[in-house]
Motif scaffolding. Sequence first.
Motif, PDB file in Angstrom:
ATOM      1  N   ASP A 109       0.948  -1.291   0.120  1.00 40.82           N
ATOM      2  CA  ASP A 109       0.037   0.063   0.017  1.00 40.82           C
ATOM      3  C   ASP A 109       0.911   1.171   0.142  1.00 40.82           C
ATOM      4  O   ASP A 109       0.678   2.161  -0.703  1.00 40.82           O
ATOM      5  CB  ASP A 109      -0.875  -0.163   1.211  1.00 40.82           C
ATOM      6  N   ILE A 110       1.823   1.377   0.817  1.00 37.60           N
ATOM      7  CA  ILE A 110       2.665   2.396   1.067  1.00 37.60           C
ATOM      8  C   ILE A 110       3.715   2.535   0.025  1.00 37.60           C
ATOM      9  O   ILE A 110       4.276   3.756  -0.315  1.00 37.60           O
ATOM     10  CB  ILE A 110       3.160   2.677   2.636  1.00 37.60           C
ATOM     11  N   LEU A 111       3.964   1.462  -0.476  1.00 33.61           N
ATOM     12  CA  LEU A 111       5.140   1.391  -1.490  1.00 33.61           C
ATOM     13  C   LEU A 111       4.714   1.961  -2.894  1.00 33.61           C
ATOM     14  O   LEU A 111       5.272   2.693  -3.397  1.00 33.61           O
ATOM     15  CB  LEU A 111       5.674  -0.112  -1.914  1.00 33.61           C
ATOM     16  N   SER A 112       3.424   1.502  -3.126  1.00 28.54           N
ATOM     17  CA  SER A 112       2.851   2.241  -4.488  1.00 28.54           C
ATOM     18  C   SER A 112       2.701   3.575  -4.594  1.00 28.54           C
ATOM     19  O   SER A 112       2.698   4.311  -5.343  1.00 28.54           O
ATOM     20  CB  SER A 112       1.549   1.472  -4.955  1.00 28.54           C
ATOM     21  N   LYS A 113       2.414   3.939  -3.185  1.00 27.32           N
ATOM     22  CA  LYS A 113       2.273   5.373  -2.903  1.00 27.32           C
ATOM     23  C   LYS A 113       3.348   6.129  -2.849  1.00 27.32           C
ATOM     24  O   LYS A 113       3.379   7.454  -3.607  1.00 27.32           O
ATOM     25  CB  LYS A 113       1.373   5.925  -1.565  1.00 27.32           C
ATOM     26  N   ALA A 114       4.391   5.675  -2.560  1.00 26.05           N
ATOM     27  CA  ALA A 114       5.707   6.262  -2.587  1.00 26.05           C
ATOM     28  C   ALA A 114       6.322   6.226  -4.015  1.00 26.05           C
ATOM     29  O   ALA A 114       6.607   7.496  -4.207  1.00 26.05           O
ATOM     30  CB  ALA A 114       6.512   5.515  -1.747  1.00 26.05           C
ATOM     31  N   LEU A 115       6.070   5.281  -4.700  1.00 30.52           N
ATOM     32  CA  LEU A 115       6.423   5.394  -6.147  1.00 30.52           C
ATOM     33  C   LEU A 115       5.674   6.150  -7.031  1.00 30.52           C
ATOM     34  O   LEU A 115       6.061   7.111  -7.882  1.00 30.52           O
ATOM     35  CB  LEU A 115       6.658   4.057  -6.604  1.00 30.52           C
ATOM     36  N   GLU A 116       4.472   6.369  -6.773  1.00 34.68           N
ATOM     37  CA  GLU A 116       3.624   7.249  -7.574  1.00 34.68           C
ATOM     38  C   GLU A 116       4.126   8.860  -7.114  1.00 34.68           C
ATOM     39  O   GLU A 116       3.883   9.629  -7.957  1.00 34.68           O
ATOM     40  CB  GLU A 116       2.178   6.980  -7.161  1.00 34.68           C
ATOM     41  N   MET A 117       4.537   8.941  -5.892  1.00 32.62           N
ATOM     42  CA  MET A 117       5.083  10.181  -5.534  1.00 32.62           C
ATOM     43  C   MET A 117       6.372  10.734  -6.377  1.00 32.62           C
ATOM     44  O   MET A 117       6.376  11.686  -6.518  1.00 32.62           O
ATOM     45  CB  MET A 117       5.396  10.353  -3.903  1.00 32.62           C
ATOM     46  N   PHE A 118       7.017   9.849  -7.052  1.00 35.11           N
ATOM     47  CA  PHE A 118       8.033  10.106  -7.595  1.00 35.11           C
ATOM     48  C   PHE A 118       7.926  10.095  -9.079  1.00 35.11           C
ATOM     49  O   PHE A 118       8.940  10.661  -9.725  1.00 35.11           O
ATOM     50  CB  PHE A 118       9.203   9.150  -7.461  1.00 35.11           C
ATOM     51  N   ILE A 119       6.787   9.617  -9.566  1.00 32.73           N
ATOM     52  CA  ILE A 119       6.688   9.548 -11.122  1.00 32.73           C
ATOM     53  C   ILE A 119       6.144  10.614 -11.872  1.00 32.73           C
ATOM     54  O   ILE A 119       4.863  10.934 -11.461  1.00 32.73           O
ATOM     55  CB  ILE A 119       5.841   8.266 -11.109  1.00 32.73           C
ATOM     56  N   GLU A 120       6.830  11.474 -12.648  1.00 30.87           N
ATOM     57  CA  GLU A 120       6.276  12.308 -13.593  1.00 30.87           C
ATOM     58  C   GLU A 120       6.087  11.604 -14.870  1.00 30.87           C
ATOM     59  O   GLU A 120       6.823  10.696 -15.416  1.00 30.87           O
ATOM     60  CB  GLU A 120       7.206  13.427 -13.888  1.00 30.87           C
ATOM     61  N   PRO A 121       5.048  11.984 -15.544  1.00 26.70           N
ATOM     62  CA  PRO A 121       5.108  11.383 -16.979  1.00 26.70           C
ATOM     63  C   PRO A 121       6.125  11.563 -17.900  1.00 26.70           C
ATOM     64  O   PRO A 121       6.916  12.617 -18.054  1.00 26.70           O
ATOM     65  CB  PRO A 121       3.723  12.439 -17.500  1.00 26.70           C
ATOM     66  N   GLY A 122       6.437  10.173 -18.193  1.00 25.56           N
ATOM     67  CA  GLY A 122       7.782  10.193 -18.970  1.00 25.56           C
ATOM     68  C   GLY A 122       9.388   9.856 -18.310  1.00 25.56           C
ATOM     69  O   GLY A 122      10.241   9.909 -18.786  1.00 25.56           O
ATOM     70  N   ALA A 123       9.015   9.745 -17.045  1.00 24.40           N
ATOM     71  CA  ALA A 123      10.183   9.770 -15.984  1.00 24.40           C
ATOM     72  C   ALA A 123      10.678   8.177 -16.361  1.00 24.40           C
ATOM     73  O   ALA A 123      10.094   7.397 -16.688  1.00 24.40           O
ATOM     74  CB  ALA A 123       9.801   9.886 -14.602  1.00 24.40           C
ATOM     75  N   ALA A 124      12.239   8.309 -15.768  1.00 17.91           N
ATOM     76  CA  ALA A 124      12.637   6.760 -16.015  1.00 17.91           C
ATOM     77  C   ALA A 124      13.015   6.398 -14.488  1.00 17.91           C
ATOM     78  O   ALA A 124      13.299   7.267 -13.549  1.00 17.91           O
ATOM     79  CB  ALA A 124      14.187   6.968 -16.934  1.00 17.91           C
ATOM     80  N   LEU A 125      12.647   4.901 -14.249  1.00 17.61           N
ATOM     81  CA  LEU A 125      12.810   4.850 -12.737  1.00 17.61           C
ATOM     82  C   LEU A 125      13.767   3.528 -12.746  1.00 17.61           C
ATOM     83  O   LEU A 125      13.737   2.638 -13.525  1.00 17.61           O
ATOM     84  CB  LEU A 125      11.294   4.190 -12.036  1.00 17.61           C
ATOM     85  N   LEU A 126      14.520   3.651 -11.942  1.00 16.87           N
ATOM     86  CA  LEU A 126      15.823   2.362 -11.898  1.00 16.87           C
ATOM     87  C   LEU A 126      15.130   1.065 -11.046  1.00 16.87           C
ATOM     88  O   LEU A 126      14.597   1.332  -9.670  1.00 16.87           O
ATOM     89  CB  LEU A 126      17.049   2.760 -11.313  1.00 16.87           C
ATOM     90  N   VAL A 127      15.079  -0.049 -11.589  1.00 14.74           N
ATOM     91  CA  VAL A 127      14.574  -1.249 -10.803  1.00 14.74           C
ATOM     92  C   VAL A 127      15.608  -2.383 -11.138  1.00 14.74           C
ATOM     93  O   VAL A 127      16.445  -2.274 -12.050  1.00 14.74           O
ATOM     94  CB  VAL A 127      13.278  -1.820 -11.612  1.00 14.74           C
ATOM     95  N   GLU A 128      15.616  -3.314 -10.212  1.00 14.32           N
ATOM     96  CA  GLU A 128      16.398  -4.537 -10.309  1.00 14.32           C
ATOM     97  C   GLU A 128      15.740  -5.286 -11.564  1.00 14.32           C
ATOM     98  O   GLU A 128      14.706  -5.416 -11.716  1.00 14.32           O
ATOM     99  CB  GLU A 128      16.477  -5.324  -9.125  1.00 14.32           C
ATOM    100  N   ASP A 129      16.525  -6.065 -12.026  1.00 15.89           N
ATOM    101  CA  ASP A 129      16.371  -6.894 -13.341  1.00 15.89           C
ATOM    102  C   ASP A 129      16.965  -8.392 -13.133  1.00 15.89           C
ATOM    103  O   ASP A 129      17.959  -8.761 -13.309  1.00 15.89           O
ATOM    104  CB  ASP A 129      16.847  -6.461 -14.941  1.00 15.89           C
ATOM    105  N   PRO A 130      15.978  -9.405 -12.388  1.00 20.92           N
ATOM    106  CA  PRO A 130      14.557  -9.185 -12.279  1.00 20.92           C
ATOM    107  C   PRO A 130      14.134  -8.549 -11.015  1.00 20.92           C
ATOM    108  O   PRO A 130      14.988  -8.300 -10.118  1.00 20.92           O
ATOM    109  CB  PRO A 130      14.138 -10.667 -12.029  1.00 20.92           C
ATOM    110  N   THR A 131      12.662  -8.141 -10.876  1.00 20.49           N
ATOM    111  CA  THR A 131      12.283  -7.432  -9.508  1.00 20.49           C
ATOM    112  C   THR A 131      10.990  -7.943  -9.334  1.00 20.49           C
ATOM    113  O   THR A 131      10.395  -8.903 -10.019  1.00 20.49           O
ATOM    114  CB  THR A 131      12.330  -6.030  -9.651  1.00 20.49           C
ATOM    115  N   TYR A 132      10.306  -7.525  -8.081  1.00 20.97           N
ATOM    116  CA  TYR A 132       9.108  -8.092  -7.654  1.00 20.97           C
ATOM    117  C   TYR A 132       7.913  -7.749  -8.426  1.00 20.97           C
ATOM    118  O   TYR A 132       7.798  -6.679  -9.026  1.00 20.97           O
ATOM    119  CB  TYR A 132       8.885  -7.232  -6.402  1.00 20.97           C
TER     120      TYR A 132
END
Length: 425
Positions: A109-132
Amino acid sequence: MDYQKFISAKSQQRNPSPIRALGKYMFEEGMISLGAGHPNPSTFPYAGMVLKLKNGEEIEVDSALFQRSLSYDLTSGLPQLNSWLRQLQTLEHNPPVDFTLSIGSGSQDILSKALEMFIEPGAALLVEDPTYAGILNFLKSQPCDLVGIATDAHGLIPEALEKILKNWPESNPTGKKDQPRPQVLYTIPCGGNPTGASATFERKQKIYEICRTYDILIVEDDPYYYLQFASPRIASYLSIDVDGRVLRFDSMSKILSSGVRLGWVTGPAALVERIDLHTMSTNLQPAGVSQVMAYELLNKWGHEGFFEHIRQVSNFYREKLEEFRKYLDKRMTGYAEWSIPECGMFVWLKLLGGVTDSFELIMNQALKKKVIAVPGMVFLPAGEKTPYIRLSFSNVSPENMNEALRRLAEVVQEEADRNGVAIQS
């Protein structure tokens, strides 16, 4: 830290709920409220609660606290539980800078809210490959591009992260030359889902310094932290966060109950409070009854009792892994390659025998033999075909481990026969 530059325009538009902003005054002595709009608790049919533990002990929940849990409360969680968890974070991680803590309806719940807080349209986000996969499903619904960073048996590879950041935008896998460099890294550092990989402390230090160099925020999703098999536990990113650039997420799901749906976020006030603003406008607060159930048990145990419980839980999963490892060696040698995790409940297998698409293999062949594994493609940011699968040993008997892996090996053998590949078992 200048947090404003990390926060999306959408998140910056969130303002405190005028009604919930008054909530912190509700419990002040002598306060009379004519504005809360709370239902009268005398109409609730519940009189009390007794928790019966598996060891036979019973905890009679404090009457006043139970009645409070039945009503609306603070967005950041029941104060008693919030305070207990703050003490836990200080004892376990001893963060170098001031922090704020808020409780959510599970860490997802709070993870999705946190990530949405950082996302601007067209932004790039770093994630592990693979990830959850759960977070991938959420992120793929957001207006952002995912930049996968290579991992190995010890999690995210620092050199791969630095190469992406140093050579941006040429290193951008999306090919977008005008896209700003990513500002946020999402990582599962202990017992990663799906790989089971855990980053060493030295690797965490390198990654943290890279993030300092390029001014990257670290979203530390750590639900398996207390399932580390070795002692002492590998220290967290929060424990070395001298800048206030780590937002850490913990969960009750693996250590008390997945059904209570409780998680908590720890980090800079400017970021945690913005997550609370999101909660104010969606689910208002975490469930009160779940919180009081957790608090009464944790308060009875104390922090030392909690750590003893954690030792028992981690030993349980360590023993499950030892059983699983025995059957992996017996059934899957020659049919797959794997690394043994040091934490958590997952093993990441690369299937051999010429397998290139584990999704096809699992969905069309393994299921017919009554064995389930999770195809690796659901964990890949780009969703490409892969020979990898995720196996979990957490909730399977030794007999079923043996039989399931026998069936899985049979599926791989059949695929190898179709491909004309000899299995070297």
